[in-house]
Write a protein that holds these residues in place. Structure first.
Motif, PDB file in Angstrom:
ATOM      1  N   ASN A 253       0.841  -1.187   0.000  1.00 19.49           N
ATOM      2  CA  ASN A 253       0.000   0.000   0.000  1.00 19.49           C
ATOM      3  C   ASN A 253       0.881   1.244   0.000  1.00 19.49           C
ATOM      4  OD1 ASN A 253      -2.812   0.456  -0.117  1.00 19.49           O
ATOM      5  ND2 ASN A 253      -3.131  -0.783   1.707  1.00 19.49           N
ATOM      6  N   PHE A 254       0.343   2.329  -0.562  1.00 17.10           N
ATOM      7  CA  PHE A 254       1.062   3.602  -0.546  1.00 17.10           C
ATOM      8  C   PHE A 254       1.219   4.110   0.883  1.00 17.10           C
ATOM      9  CE2 PHE A 254       0.612   8.255  -0.286  1.00 17.10           C
ATOM     10  CZ  PHE A 254       1.773   8.632  -0.933  1.00 17.10           C
ATOM     11  N   PHE A 255       2.434   4.574   1.207  1.00 18.59           N
ATOM     12  CA  PHE A 255       2.680   5.215   2.500  1.00 18.59           C
ATOM     13  C   PHE A 255       2.967   6.702   2.311  1.00 18.59           C
ATOM     14  CE2 PHE A 255       5.222   6.605   6.110  1.00 18.59           C
ATOM     15  CZ  PHE A 255       4.449   6.164   7.177  1.00 18.59           C
ATOM     16  N   ASP A 256       4.011   7.018   1.553  1.00 16.44           N
ATOM     17  CA  ASP A 256       4.322   8.415   1.259  1.00 16.44           C
ATOM     18  C   ASP A 256       5.304   8.473   0.101  1.00 16.44           C
ATOM     19  OD1 ASP A 256       6.832   7.775   2.276  1.00 16.44           O
ATOM     20  OD2 ASP A 256       6.761   9.182   3.931  1.00 16.44           O
ATOM     21  N   HIS A 257       5.681   9.685  -0.282  1.00 19.27           N
ATOM     22  CA  HIS A 257       6.705   9.853  -1.323  1.00 19.27           C
ATOM     23  C   HIS A 257       7.425  11.173  -1.101  1.00 19.27           C
ATOM     24  CE1 HIS A 257       4.467  12.966  -3.513  1.00 19.27           C
ATOM     25  NE2 HIS A 257       3.379  12.217  -3.376  1.00 19.27           N
ATOM     26  N   GLY A 258       8.624  11.248  -1.620  1.00 13.82           N
ATOM     27  CA  GLY A 258       9.356  12.499  -1.620  1.00 13.82           C
ATOM     28  C   GLY A 258       8.958  13.342  -2.818  1.00 13.82           C
ATOM     29  N   PRO A 259       9.715  14.385  -3.097  1.00 11.23           N
ATOM     30  CA  PRO A 259       9.400  15.225  -4.251  1.00 11.23           C
ATOM     31  C   PRO A 259       9.584  14.470  -5.556  1.00 11.23           C
ATOM     32  CG  PRO A 259      11.544  15.804  -3.341  1.00 11.23           C
ATOM     33  CD  PRO A 259      10.932  14.839  -2.378  1.00 11.23           C
ATOM     34  N   ALA A 260       8.748  14.776  -6.539  1.00 14.99           N
ATOM     35  CA  ALA A 260       8.930  14.183  -7.865  1.00 14.99           C
ATOM     36  C   ALA A 260      10.278  14.603  -8.423  1.00 14.99           C
ATOM     37  CB  ALA A 260       7.803  14.622  -8.788  1.00 14.99           C
ATOM     38  N   ARG A 261      11.000  13.666  -9.019  1.00  5.79           N
ATOM     39  CA  ARG A 261      12.357  13.948  -9.498  1.00  5.79           C
ATOM     40  C   ARG A 261      12.803  12.857 -10.449  1.00  5.79           C
ATOM     41  NH1 ARG A 261      15.114  12.984  -3.586  1.00  5.79           N
ATOM     42  NH2 ARG A 261      13.740  11.280  -2.982  1.00  5.79           N
ATOM     43  N   ASP A 262      13.924  13.098 -11.121  1.00  9.94           N
ATOM     44  CA  ASP A 262      14.493  12.130 -12.048  1.00  9.94           C
ATOM     45  C   ASP A 262      15.232  11.036 -11.285  1.00  9.94           C
ATOM     46  OD1 ASP A 262      13.557  13.661 -14.107  1.00  9.94           O
ATOM     47  OD2 ASP A 262      15.478  14.610 -14.556  1.00  9.94           O
ATOM     48  N   GLY A 263      15.139   9.827 -11.820  1.00  9.88           N
ATOM     49  CA  GLY A 263      15.879   8.710 -11.258  1.00  9.88           C
ATOM     50  C   GLY A 263      16.000   7.619 -12.293  1.00  9.88           C
ATOM     51  N   ASP A 264      16.810   6.612 -11.990  1.00 12.86           N
ATOM     52  CA  ASP A 264      17.031   5.498 -12.903  1.00 12.86           C
ATOM     53  C   ASP A 264      16.176   4.300 -12.503  1.00 12.86           C
ATOM     54  OD1 ASP A 264      18.888   7.025 -14.192  1.00 12.86           O
ATOM     55  OD2 ASP A 264      20.634   5.889 -13.502  1.00 12.86           O
ATOM     56  N   VAL A 265      15.294   3.870 -13.411  1.00 15.55           N
ATOM     57  CA  VAL A 265      14.581   2.613 -13.237  1.00 15.55           C
ATOM     58  C   VAL A 265      15.516   1.492 -13.677  1.00 15.55           C
ATOM     59  CG1 VAL A 265      12.603   1.229 -13.945  1.00 15.55           C
ATOM     60  CG2 VAL A 265      12.340   3.700 -13.622  1.00 15.55           C
ATOM     61  N   VAL A 266      15.644   0.478 -12.854  1.00  9.66           N
ATOM     62  CA  VAL A 266      16.525  -0.652 -13.147  1.00  9.66           C
ATOM     63  C   VAL A 266      15.681  -1.912 -13.286  1.00  9.66           C
ATOM     64  CG1 VAL A 266      18.461  -2.055 -12.356  1.00  9.66           C
ATOM     65  CG2 VAL A 266      18.424   0.416 -11.883  1.00  9.66           C
ATOM     66  N   VAL A 267      15.766  -2.561 -14.438  1.00 12.01           N
ATOM     67  CA  VAL A 267      15.058  -3.816 -14.662  1.00 12.01           C
ATOM     68  C   VAL A 267      15.814  -4.930 -13.957  1.00 12.01           C
ATOM     69  CG1 VAL A 267      14.338  -5.500 -16.395  1.00 12.01           C
ATOM     70  CG2 VAL A 267      14.064  -3.042 -16.849  1.00 12.01           C
TER      71      VAL A 267
ATOM     72  N   PHE B  67      13.808   8.257 -15.729  1.00 15.30           N
ATOM     73  CA  PHE B  67      12.377   8.521 -15.643  1.00 15.30           C
ATOM     74  C   PHE B  67      12.128   9.545 -14.545  1.00 15.30           C
ATOM     75  CE2 PHE B  67       7.863   7.040 -14.868  1.00 15.30           C
ATOM     76  CZ  PHE B  67       7.410   7.273 -16.158  1.00 15.30           C
ATOM     77  N   HIS B  68      11.031  10.260 -14.676  1.00 14.83           N
ATOM     78  CA  HIS B  68      10.638  11.263 -13.676  1.00 14.83           C
ATOM     79  C   HIS B  68       9.373  10.779 -12.985  1.00 14.83           C
ATOM     80  CE1 HIS B  68      10.551  15.363 -11.993  1.00 14.83           C
ATOM     81  NE2 HIS B  68       9.224  15.260 -12.061  1.00 14.83           N
ATOM     82  N   ASP B  69       9.410  10.678 -11.656  1.00 14.27           N
ATOM     83  CA  ASP B  69       8.238  10.199 -10.933  1.00 14.27           C
ATOM     84  C   ASP B  69       8.322  10.601  -9.467  1.00 14.27           C
ATOM     85  OD1 ASP B  69       5.891   8.413 -10.194  1.00 14.27           O
ATOM     86  OD2 ASP B  69       6.228   7.771 -12.258  1.00 14.27           O
ATOM     87  N   GLU B  70       7.350  10.101  -8.680  1.00 16.28           N
ATOM     88  CA  GLU B  70       7.304  10.414  -7.243  1.00 16.28           C
ATOM     89  C   GLU B  70       7.962   9.330  -6.386  1.00 16.28           C
ATOM     90  OE1 GLU B  70       3.254  13.006  -6.635  1.00 16.28           O
ATOM     91  OE2 GLU B  70       3.021  10.843  -6.916  1.00 16.28           O
ATOM     92  N   TRP B  71       8.173   8.135  -6.922  1.00 17.81           N
ATOM     93  CA  TRP B  71       8.887   7.058  -6.253  1.00 17.81           C
ATOM     94  C   TRP B  71       8.245   6.725  -4.901  1.00 17.81           C
ATOM     95  CZ3 TRP B  71      11.152   5.761 -10.398  1.00 17.81           C
ATOM     96  CH2 TRP B  71      11.744   6.713 -11.235  1.00 17.81           C
ATOM     97  N   TYR B  72       7.091   6.097  -4.965  1.00 17.93           N
ATOM     98  CA  TYR B  72       6.315   5.776  -3.775  1.00 17.93           C
ATOM     99  C   TYR B  72       7.088   4.893  -2.796  1.00 17.93           C
ATOM    100  CZ  TYR B  72       1.778   7.373  -5.653  1.00 17.93           C
ATOM    101  OH  TYR B  72       0.711   8.114  -6.117  1.00 17.93           O
ATOM    102  N   ASN B  73       6.942   5.210  -1.512  1.00 15.50           N
ATOM    103  CA  ASN B  73       7.313   4.306  -0.436  1.00 15.50           C
ATOM    104  C   ASN B  73       6.069   3.515  -0.045  1.00 15.50           C
ATOM    105  OD1 ASN B  73      10.053   5.211  -0.075  1.00 15.50           O
ATOM    106  ND2 ASN B  73       9.198   7.068   0.823  1.00 15.50           N
ATOM    107  N   LEU B  74       6.263   2.254   0.316  1.00 16.94           N
ATOM    108  CA  LEU B  74       5.141   1.344   0.520  1.00 16.94           C
ATOM    109  C   LEU B  74       5.171   0.713   1.909  1.00 16.94           C
ATOM    110  CD1 LEU B  74       5.470  -0.522  -2.890  1.00 16.94           C
ATOM    111  CD2 LEU B  74       3.845   1.310  -2.358  1.00 16.94           C
TER     112      LEU B  74
END
Length: 330
Positions: A177-191, A208-215
């Motif tokens: 479930n979603f808990f929180d997120h930091g500011p939206a920003r660029d980061g590397d998605v790793v497969v 990619f640019h996103d909010e990077w949810y903490n769960l």
């Protein structure tokens, strides 16, 4: 072994034991109870392969109802019924129509709970950035029966901020479930698993640019497909409300406002060294693919932002896999 497990369950008061040894370290070992009373995980025997009509054209249903916060990429709330008129601001719905057309799928879209009472005609049901109590009791029952009949479900971004108080749905998301997120920003998605239909065409690392949810809870008994490399983003943007006054000197842009008082309670669970953003599982007879990605409108637009093509390719592969047009969670 079975007797030992039974005795351990009795010692725990009959409740399921926490899954230990999660990726990222022990911080993730006790973030929730992974037992939802259904067959779930990566074992195909959890799928209900009931006889069904041969598919002439794949049909998908997109659900974007918000009963709480609404992401800007969803645009103005939609009218009742199936396939109501779209405004220019309804980016997600419009772009999903494009993606469906490019792949030869029939697609309906709605934000009307009354349209969620019979899902049996759809090969995939997709929740994109729904929020809070997006389904009524009838819709919850229909979704559960749809999964038990071997349905396919795709959860995108704030689908994780939905139906917090329905344990079945939390399990559907992979015990997450979603808990929180930091500011939206660029980061590397790793497969981390390039064999899945959703990741097989992707580069191993993409921006990619996103909010990077903490769960919370942390997903368990799932096949992890992609993560965010937290070392790839600007650590100066890790500050949140309650962190106290920012350091002197120029501040990075788009920081959240600072609270007057520093937080005295825990706020972010963290993910140790492993921060998943996409995974898949079988659940209660059906197939589920989930991603926390998809915050920005440009992520859904053609050539909208760096990584948009990879994100959309991953989403297309995910939809194909849950509806049976491609291998699932392999």
């Amino acid at each position: 072994m079975k007797k030992a497990l039974f005795l351990a369950l009795l010692a725990a008061g009959g409740t399921a034991l926490a899954q230990v040894g999660n990726p990222g370290g022990a911080i993730n070992d006790r973030l929730g109870n992974p037992d939802y009373g259904v067959c779930r995980g990566t074992d195909p025997r959890c799928f209900h392969a009931w006889p069904r009509a041969q598919v002439k054209q794949y049909r998908v249903l997109l659900y974007t109802r918000t009963a709480g916060p609404r992401h800007a990429n969803l645009g103005t709330p939609l009218g009742p019924g199936l396939d109501p008129a779209l405004a220019e601001s309804n980016v997600v719905q419009r772009e999903m129509l494009r993606i469906a057309q490019e792949n030869g799928w029939a697609i309906d879209y709605t934000e009307d709970p009354a349209q969620m009472l019979n899902l049996s005609g759809y090969n995939a049901v997709i929740f994109i950035s729904t929020s809070r109590e997006a389904l009524d009791d009838g819709g919850k029952t229909a979704l559960r029966q749809y999964m038990r009949a071997g349905g396919g479900f795709v959860a995108v971004h704030n689908a994780f901020g939905t139906l917090y108080n329905w344990p079945y749905y939390e399990g559907l998301l992979g015990n997450a479930n979603f808990f929180d997120h930091g500011p939206a920003r660029d980061g590397d998605v790793v497969v981390v698993d390039g064999k899945d239909a959703s990741t097989s065409t992707l580069p191993r690392r993409w921006r990619f640019h996103d909010e990077w949810y903490n769960l919370v809870p942390f997903p368990t008994q799932v096949r992890f497909l992609a993560t965010i490399d937290e070392k790839s983003w600007d650590p100066a943007q890790d500050r949140r409300e309650g962190d106290g006054p920012p350091p002197s000197g120029p501040s990075p842009p788009n920081l959240p406002p600072m609270s007057r008082y520093p937080s005295v309670v825990g706020r972010s669970p963290g993910h140790g060294t492993f921060h998943p953003v996409a995974w898949c599982q079988y659940y209660d007879g059906g197939k589920v693919w989930a991603t926390t990605l998809g915050h920005d409108a440009k992520a859904f637009e053609k050539n909208g932002q760096p990584g948009a093509a990879e994100f959309q390719a991953m989403l297309v592969g995910a939809i194909k896999s849950v509806m049976g047009a491609a291998p699932f969670c392999t």
